[in-house]
Design a protein around this motif. Structure first.
Motif, PDB file in Angstrom:
ATOM      1  N   ASP A 142       0.675  -1.163   0.065  1.00  0.00           N
ATOM      2  CA  ASP A 142      -0.125   0.130  -0.135  1.00  0.00           C
ATOM      3  C   ASP A 142       0.881   1.289  -0.033  1.00  0.00           C
ATOM      4  O   ASP A 142       0.316   2.346  -0.158  1.00  0.00           O
ATOM      5  CB  ASP A 142      -0.842  -0.027   1.144  1.00  0.00           C
ATOM      6  N   ILE A 143       2.164   1.136   0.244  1.00  0.00           N
ATOM      7  CA  ILE A 143       2.874   2.201   0.343  1.00  0.00           C
ATOM      8  C   ILE A 143       4.136   1.748  -0.758  1.00  0.00           C
ATOM      9  O   ILE A 143       5.035   0.965  -0.467  1.00  0.00           O
ATOM     10  CB  ILE A 143       3.782   2.272   1.660  1.00  0.00           C
ATOM     11  N   GLU A 144       3.945   2.649  -2.007  1.00  0.00           N
ATOM     12  CA  GLU A 144       5.085   2.276  -2.968  1.00  0.00           C
ATOM     13  C   GLU A 144       6.072   3.549  -3.025  1.00  0.00           C
ATOM     14  O   GLU A 144       5.733   4.430  -3.027  1.00  0.00           O
ATOM     15  CB  GLU A 144       4.113   2.280  -4.358  1.00  0.00           C
ATOM     16  N   VAL A 145       7.405   2.910  -2.998  1.00  0.00           N
ATOM     17  CA  VAL A 145       8.419   3.994  -3.354  1.00  0.00           C
ATOM     18  C   VAL A 145       9.055   3.818  -4.670  1.00  0.00           C
ATOM     19  O   VAL A 145       9.498   2.898  -5.084  1.00  0.00           O
ATOM     20  CB  VAL A 145       9.630   3.186  -2.199  1.00  0.00           C
ATOM     21  N   LEU A 146       9.006   4.794  -5.244  1.00  0.00           N
ATOM     22  CA  LEU A 146       9.518   5.192  -6.692  1.00  0.00           C
ATOM     23  C   LEU A 146      10.798   6.308  -6.674  1.00  0.00           C
ATOM     24  O   LEU A 146      10.843   6.836  -5.564  1.00  0.00           O
ATOM     25  CB  LEU A 146       8.490   5.332  -7.844  1.00  0.00           C
ATOM     26  N   ARG A 147      11.172   6.249  -7.746  1.00  0.00           N
ATOM     27  CA  ARG A 147      11.946   7.421  -7.829  1.00  0.00           C
ATOM     28  C   ARG A 147      11.904   8.263  -9.316  1.00  0.00           C
ATOM     29  O   ARG A 147      11.440   7.880 -10.192  1.00  0.00           O
ATOM     30  CB  ARG A 147      13.505   6.653  -8.129  1.00  0.00           C
ATOM     31  N   GLU A 148      12.103   9.483  -8.948  1.00  0.00           N
ATOM     32  CA  GLU A 148      12.268  10.535  -9.923  1.00  0.00           C
ATOM     33  C   GLU A 148      13.498  10.094 -10.785  1.00  0.00           C
ATOM     34  O   GLU A 148      14.349   9.439 -10.546  1.00  0.00           O
ATOM     35  CB  GLU A 148      12.286  11.740  -9.375  1.00  0.00           C
ATOM     36  N   ALA A 149      13.556  10.586 -12.136  1.00  0.00           N
ATOM     37  CA  ALA A 149      14.743  10.644 -13.010  1.00  0.00           C
ATOM     38  C   ALA A 149      15.945  10.713 -12.456  1.00  0.00           C
ATOM     39  O   ALA A 149      17.016  10.215 -12.507  1.00  0.00           O
ATOM     40  CB  ALA A 149      14.693  11.282 -14.387  1.00  0.00           C
ATOM     41  N   SER A 150      16.045  11.919 -11.332  1.00  0.00           N
ATOM     42  CA  SER A 150      17.250  12.435 -10.561  1.00  0.00           C
ATOM     43  C   SER A 150      17.493  11.234  -9.616  1.00  0.00           C
ATOM     44  O   SER A 150      18.715  11.445  -9.022  1.00  0.00           O
ATOM     45  CB  SER A 150      16.964  13.741  -9.965  1.00  0.00           C
ATOM     46  N   GLY A 151      16.611  10.273  -9.375  1.00  0.00           N
ATOM     47  CA  GLY A 151      17.067   9.348  -8.071  1.00  0.00           C
ATOM     48  C   GLY A 151      16.241   9.607  -6.940  1.00  0.00           C
ATOM     49  O   GLY A 151      16.080   9.021  -5.954  1.00  0.00           O
ATOM     50  N   LYS A 152      15.618  10.858  -6.955  1.00  0.00           N
ATOM     51  CA  LYS A 152      14.863  11.474  -5.507  1.00  0.00           C
ATOM     52  C   LYS A 152      13.613  10.337  -5.392  1.00  0.00           C
ATOM     53  O   LYS A 152      12.962  10.258  -6.263  1.00  0.00           O
ATOM     54  CB  LYS A 152      14.395  12.730  -5.695  1.00  0.00           C
ATOM     55  N   PRO A 153      13.680   9.853  -4.202  1.00  0.00           N
ATOM     56  CA  PRO A 153      12.547   8.877  -3.862  1.00  0.00           C
ATOM     57  C   PRO A 153      11.249   9.757  -3.596  1.00  0.00           C
ATOM     58  O   PRO A 153      11.218  10.684  -3.243  1.00  0.00           O
ATOM     59  CB  PRO A 153      12.853   8.145  -2.577  1.00  0.00           C
ATOM     60  N   TYR A 154       9.944   9.023  -4.117  1.00  0.00           N
ATOM     61  CA  TYR A 154       8.811   9.805  -3.588  1.00  0.00           C
ATOM     62  C   TYR A 154       7.849   8.445  -3.539  1.00  0.00           C
ATOM     63  O   TYR A 154       8.091   7.497  -3.827  1.00  0.00           O
ATOM     64  CB  TYR A 154       8.114  10.783  -4.713  1.00  0.00           C
ATOM     65  N   ILE A 155       6.665   8.839  -2.745  1.00  0.00           N
ATOM     66  CA  ILE A 155       5.787   7.776  -2.566  1.00  0.00           C
ATOM     67  C   ILE A 155       4.316   7.793  -3.213  1.00  0.00           C
ATOM     68  O   ILE A 155       3.863   8.988  -3.353  1.00  0.00           O
ATOM     69  CB  ILE A 155       5.366   7.887  -0.907  1.00  0.00           C
ATOM     70  N   VAL A 156       3.919   6.717  -3.403  1.00  0.00           N
ATOM     71  CA  VAL A 156       2.462   6.658  -4.079  1.00  0.00           C
ATOM     72  C   VAL A 156       1.603   5.710  -3.099  1.00  0.00           C
ATOM     73  O   VAL A 156       2.256   4.619  -3.072  1.00  0.00           O
ATOM     74  CB  VAL A 156       2.647   6.215  -5.356  1.00  0.00           C
ATOM     75  N   PHE A 157       0.777   6.352  -2.799  1.00  0.00           N
ATOM     76  CA  PHE A 157      -0.074   5.602  -1.659  1.00  0.00           C
ATOM     77  C   PHE A 157      -1.442   4.555  -2.479  1.00  0.00           C
ATOM     78  O   PHE A 157      -1.913   5.269  -3.432  1.00  0.00           O
ATOM     79  CB  PHE A 157      -0.649   6.499  -0.505  1.00  0.00           C
ATOM     80  N   HIS A 158      -1.595   3.438  -1.918  1.00  0.00           N
ATOM     81  CA  HIS A 158      -2.534   2.716  -2.466  1.00  0.00           C
ATOM     82  C   HIS A 158      -3.642   2.372  -1.545  1.00  0.00           C
ATOM     83  O   HIS A 158      -3.171   2.142  -0.256  1.00  0.00           O
ATOM     84  CB  HIS A 158      -2.112   1.581  -3.317  1.00  0.00           C
ATOM     85  N   LYS A 159      -4.673   2.028  -1.799  1.00  0.00           N
ATOM     86  CA  LYS A 159      -5.606   1.009  -0.863  1.00  0.00           C
ATOM     87  C   LYS A 159      -5.665   1.751   0.621  1.00  0.00           C
ATOM     88  O   LYS A 159      -6.196   2.993   0.569  1.00  0.00           O
ATOM     89  CB  LYS A 159      -5.201  -0.444  -0.769  1.00  0.00           C
ATOM     90  N   LYS A 160      -5.330   0.967   1.586  1.00  0.00           N
ATOM     91  CA  LYS A 160      -5.363   1.351   2.936  1.00  0.00           C
ATOM     92  C   LYS A 160      -4.639   2.627   3.479  1.00  0.00           C
ATOM     93  O   LYS A 160      -5.088   3.516   4.216  1.00  0.00           O
ATOM     94  CB  LYS A 160      -5.302   0.254   3.943  1.00  0.00           C
TER      95      LYS A 160
END
Length: 126
Positions: free
Chosen positions: A69-87
């Protein structure tokens, strides 16, 4: 307003060893996370630490919220960001969390993550 902060520290080898178990790997990491980490499995340890830090910033741990439900992705620069799902997304909506800022640091053997959840309702004194 800061809703909460969380931090986590993990041993990279321990997470990579756990990822050898397909049940763990698919339960904890989303398809997008697995795809992004395909050429750099060490990234999964950072993702795991971020998920833990975010759950701590929520003040819930993983009670009622799944790892995926907590998805960790990266921008092209490598900076992490979060995408939330479901609960986790529901939790953010209910508690007025408008953003979660994360940072990851690592050495050859350890990864640490820090999360700051922003928003929330201001407590009023009566």
């Amino acid at each position: 307003m800061i809703y909460g902060v969380g931090t986590d520290l993990v041993e990279i080898d321990r997470v990579l060893k756990a990822c050898d178990r397909e049940s763990f790997y698919k339960r904890v990491f989303t398809e997008n996370e697995r795809r992004e980490a395909f050429s750099n499995k060490k990234r999964l340890a950072g993702d795991f630490a971020v998920k833990e830090a975010v759950a701590k910033a929520f003040g819930t741990g993983f009670s009622g919220i799944g790892f995926s439900d907590i998805e960790v992705l990266r921008e092209a620069s490598g900076k992490p960001y979060i995408v939330f799902h479901k609960k986790a997304l529901d939790f953010c909506r209910v508690h007025g969390i408008s953003a979660v800022h994360v940072s990851i640091s690592d050495t050859d053997t350890m990864v640490s993550a820090f999360a700051v959840a922003e928003g929330g309702n201001i407590n009023e004194t009566q």
